[in-house]
Write a protein that holds these residues in place. Structure first.
Motif, PDB file in Angstrom:
ATOM      1  N   LYS A 136       0.844  -1.191   0.000  1.00  0.00           N
ATOM      2  CA  LYS A 136       0.000   0.000   0.000  1.00  0.00           C
ATOM      3  C   LYS A 136       0.882   1.244   0.000  1.00  0.00           C
ATOM      4  CE  LYS A 136      -3.607  -2.192   2.719  1.00  0.00           C
ATOM      5  NZ  LYS A 136      -4.099  -2.350   4.061  1.00  0.00           N
ATOM      6  N   THR A 137       0.478   2.222  -0.804  1.00  0.00           N
ATOM      7  CA  THR A 137       1.172   3.500  -0.848  1.00  0.00           C
ATOM      8  C   THR A 137       0.179   4.590  -0.483  1.00  0.00           C
ATOM      9  OG1 THR A 137       2.613   2.706  -2.614  1.00  0.00           O
ATOM     10  CG2 THR A 137       2.492   5.078  -2.309  1.00  0.00           C
ATOM     11  N   GLU A 138       0.599   5.468   0.419  1.00  0.00           N
ATOM     12  CA  GLU A 138      -0.257   6.580   0.826  1.00  0.00           C
ATOM     13  C   GLU A 138       0.532   7.879   0.773  1.00  0.00           C
ATOM     14  OE1 GLU A 138      -3.441   5.034   3.969  1.00  0.00           O
ATOM     15  OE2 GLU A 138      -1.379   4.896   4.722  1.00  0.00           O
ATOM     16  N   SER A 139      -0.082   8.899   0.218  1.00  0.00           N
ATOM     17  CA  SER A 139       0.495  10.239   0.242  1.00  0.00           C
ATOM     18  C   SER A 139      -0.018  10.957   1.470  1.00  0.00           C
ATOM     19  CB  SER A 139       0.071  11.024  -1.010  1.00  0.00           C
ATOM     20  OG  SER A 139       0.617  10.432  -2.164  1.00  0.00           O
ATOM     21  N   PHE A 140       0.777  11.870   1.990  1.00  0.00           N
ATOM     22  CA  PHE A 140       0.356  12.609   3.175  1.00  0.00           C
ATOM     23  C   PHE A 140       0.957  14.007   3.168  1.00  0.00           C
ATOM     24  CE2 PHE A 140       4.128  10.168   4.208  1.00  0.00           C
ATOM     25  CZ  PHE A 140       4.962  11.101   4.797  1.00  0.00           C
ATOM     26  N   GLY A 141       0.257  14.905   3.847  1.00  0.00           N
ATOM     27  CA  GLY A 141       0.785  16.236   4.115  1.00  0.00           C
ATOM     28  C   GLY A 141       1.435  16.187   5.485  1.00  0.00           C
ATOM     29  N   LEU A 142       1.970  17.260   5.928  1.00  0.00           N
ATOM     30  CA  LEU A 142       2.680  17.246   7.204  1.00  0.00           C
ATOM     31  C   LEU A 142       1.795  17.004   8.406  1.00  0.00           C
ATOM     32  CD1 LEU A 142       5.519  19.796   6.861  1.00  0.00           C
ATOM     33  CD2 LEU A 142       5.498  17.354   6.537  1.00  0.00           C
ATOM     34  N   ASN A 143       0.513  17.227   8.262  1.00  0.00           N
ATOM     35  CA  ASN A 143      -0.362  16.942   9.396  1.00  0.00           C
ATOM     36  C   ASN A 143      -0.736  15.464   9.462  1.00  0.00           C
ATOM     37  OD1 ASN A 143      -2.136  16.684   7.292  1.00  0.00           O
ATOM     38  ND2 ASN A 143      -3.470  18.354   7.887  1.00  0.00           N
ATOM     39  N   GLY A 144      -0.165  14.660   8.529  1.00  0.00           N
ATOM     40  CA  GLY A 144      -0.393  13.223   8.564  1.00  0.00           C
ATOM     41  C   GLY A 144      -1.714  12.791   7.958  1.00  0.00           C
ATOM     42  N   MET A 145      -2.485  13.726   7.427  1.00  0.00           N
ATOM     43  CA  MET A 145      -3.768  13.385   6.828  1.00  0.00           C
ATOM     44  C   MET A 145      -3.560  12.898   5.400  1.00  0.00           C
ATOM     45  SD  MET A 145      -5.926  14.032   9.225  1.00  0.00           S
ATOM     46  CE  MET A 145      -7.473  14.040   8.374  1.00  0.00           C
ATOM     47  N   ALA A 146      -4.384  11.968   4.987  1.00  0.00           N
ATOM     48  CA  ALA A 146      -4.335  11.487   3.611  1.00  0.00           C
ATOM     49  C   ALA A 146      -4.642  12.633   2.670  1.00  0.00           C
ATOM     50  CB  ALA A 146      -5.345  10.358   3.412  1.00  0.00           C
ATOM     51  N   THR A 147      -3.970  12.645   1.529  1.00  0.00           N
ATOM     52  CA  THR A 147      -4.225  13.654   0.516  1.00  0.00           C
ATOM     53  C   THR A 147      -5.167  13.062  -0.535  1.00  0.00           C
ATOM     54  OG1 THR A 147      -2.376  12.944  -0.828  1.00  0.00           O
ATOM     55  CG2 THR A 147      -1.912  14.637   0.832  1.00  0.00           C
ATOM     56  N   PRO A 148      -5.816  13.888  -1.335  1.00  0.00           N
ATOM     57  CA  PRO A 148      -6.695  13.361  -2.387  1.00  0.00           C
ATOM     58  C   PRO A 148      -5.962  12.385  -3.316  1.00  0.00           C
ATOM     59  CG  PRO A 148      -7.062  15.698  -2.124  1.00  0.00           C
ATOM     60  CD  PRO A 148      -5.883  15.350  -1.255  1.00  0.00           C
ATOM     61  N   GLU A 149      -4.658  12.626  -3.558  1.00  0.00           N
ATOM     62  CA  GLU A 149      -3.888  11.731  -4.413  1.00  0.00           C
ATOM     63  C   GLU A 149      -3.832  10.331  -3.820  1.00  0.00           C
ATOM     64  OE1 GLU A 149       0.229  12.778  -4.739  1.00  0.00           O
ATOM     65  OE2 GLU A 149       0.571  11.346  -6.349  1.00  0.00           O
ATOM     66  N   SER A 150      -3.656  10.215  -2.517  1.00  0.00           N
ATOM     67  CA  SER A 150      -3.559   8.879  -1.902  1.00  0.00           C
ATOM     68  C   SER A 150      -4.880   8.136  -1.983  1.00  0.00           C
ATOM     69  CB  SER A 150      -3.102   8.981  -0.439  1.00  0.00           C
ATOM     70  OG  SER A 150      -4.108   9.547   0.376  1.00  0.00           O
ATOM     71  N   LEU A 151      -5.965   8.843  -1.958  1.00  0.00           N
ATOM     72  CA  LEU A 151      -7.253   8.181  -2.051  1.00  0.00           C
ATOM     73  C   LEU A 151      -7.459   7.578  -3.440  1.00  0.00           C
ATOM     74  CD1 LEU A 151      -9.387  10.782  -0.084  1.00  0.00           C
ATOM     75  CD2 LEU A 151      -8.408   8.650   0.758  1.00  0.00           C
ATOM     76  N   ARG A 152      -6.835   8.202  -4.468  1.00  0.00           N
ATOM     77  CA  ARG A 152      -6.948   7.675  -5.822  1.00  0.00           C
ATOM     78  C   ARG A 152      -6.047   6.462  -6.042  1.00  0.00           C
ATOM     79  NH1 ARG A 152      -7.075  13.245  -7.033  1.00  0.00           N
ATOM     80  NH2 ARG A 152      -4.857  13.264  -7.440  1.00  0.00           N
ATOM     81  N   THR A 153      -4.924   6.348  -5.269  1.00  0.00           N
ATOM     82  CA  THR A 153      -3.969   5.273  -5.515  1.00  0.00           C
ATOM     83  C   THR A 153      -4.279   4.018  -4.725  1.00  0.00           C
ATOM     84  OG1 THR A 153      -2.488   6.104  -3.778  1.00  0.00           O
ATOM     85  CG2 THR A 153      -2.105   6.889  -6.031  1.00  0.00           C
ATOM     86  N   GLN A 154      -5.266   4.046  -3.871  1.00  0.00           N
ATOM     87  CA  GLN A 154      -5.576   2.868  -3.056  1.00  0.00           C
ATOM     88  C   GLN A 154      -6.444   1.894  -3.811  1.00  0.00           C
ATOM     89  OE1 GLN A 154      -7.162   4.190   0.669  1.00  0.00           O
ATOM     90  NE2 GLN A 154      -5.292   5.215   1.220  1.00  0.00           N
TER      91      GLN A 154
END
Length: 150
Positions: free
Chosen positions: A132-150
C-alpha cells in the motif's frame, strides 16, 4: 495510515538516507548519506562538505527529496519526503550537530569552512508498506492523491 510521529520514529531507526537534488539541467541527482543528525518537527539536519556537489546544487535550487527504507525478510517499508534544503554555515547549527569523530571528514574541526549543514524541510510525503502507498501532508492526513492510488 501512519501518523507523522510514527513516520519520524521509523526514519530515526534508519542508518542511511538517500537525498536527491536537482542539477543545472533539471535532472535529479541521488546520493546515499548517513542518517540525519537531528530531527525537529518536519526538519531533518545532515552534515556534509560545503564543497560537495550536493551542497552546491542546493545553493542554486533548494528543491529536494529524501528517502528512507527498511528491507526486512518478509516486509519492505519506505518513506519519501519532498521539500526544500537550506545550506547552513552558521556556528551554532554546526556545533549542534557536530559529533566526535567528525574531524575524519572536516580536518579543521567544527569551524572548518568545508563543513556545513543541510537543513531539509519536508512539505509532503509518501509511505509504502504491505503493498500500500499513501500520500500525506505534514499533518499526517491522507491527501486526495492517496485516495486515488488505493
Amino acid at each position: 495510515m501512519k501518523s507523522w510521529e510514527q513516520i519520524t520514529e521509523f526514519i530515526k531507526k534508519q542508518k542511511t538516507a538517500f537525498i536527491a537534488s536537482v542539477d543545472e539541467d533539471g535532472f535529479p541527482n541521488l546520493k546515499a548519506m548517513f542518517a540525519p543528525r537531528k530531527t525537529e518537527g518536519s526538519c531533518f539536519y545532515f552534515s556534509t562538505n560545503t564543497s560537495s556537489l550536493r551542497a552546491q546544487q542546493f545553493m542554486k535550487n533548494p528543491k529536494a527529496s529524501i528517502y528512507f527504507y527498511n528491507r526486512g525478510r518478509f516486509k519492505y517499508e519506505g518513506v519519501m519526503l519532498t521539500g526544500t534544503v537550506e545550506v547552513l554555515q552558521d556556528a551554532q547549527t554546526k556545533k549542534e550537530i557536530w559529533r566526535t569523530g567528525d574531524t575524519l571528514y572536516y580536518k579543521q574541526g567544527v569551524t572548518d569552512p568545508d563543513y556545513c549543514v543541510l537543513k531539509f524541510t519536508a512539505i509532503k510525503g509518501r509511505h509504502y508498506c504491505d503493498l500500500k502507498t499513501e500520500s500525506f501532508g505534514l499533518n499526517g492526513m491522507a491527501t486526495p492523491e492517496s485516495l486515488r492510488t488505493q
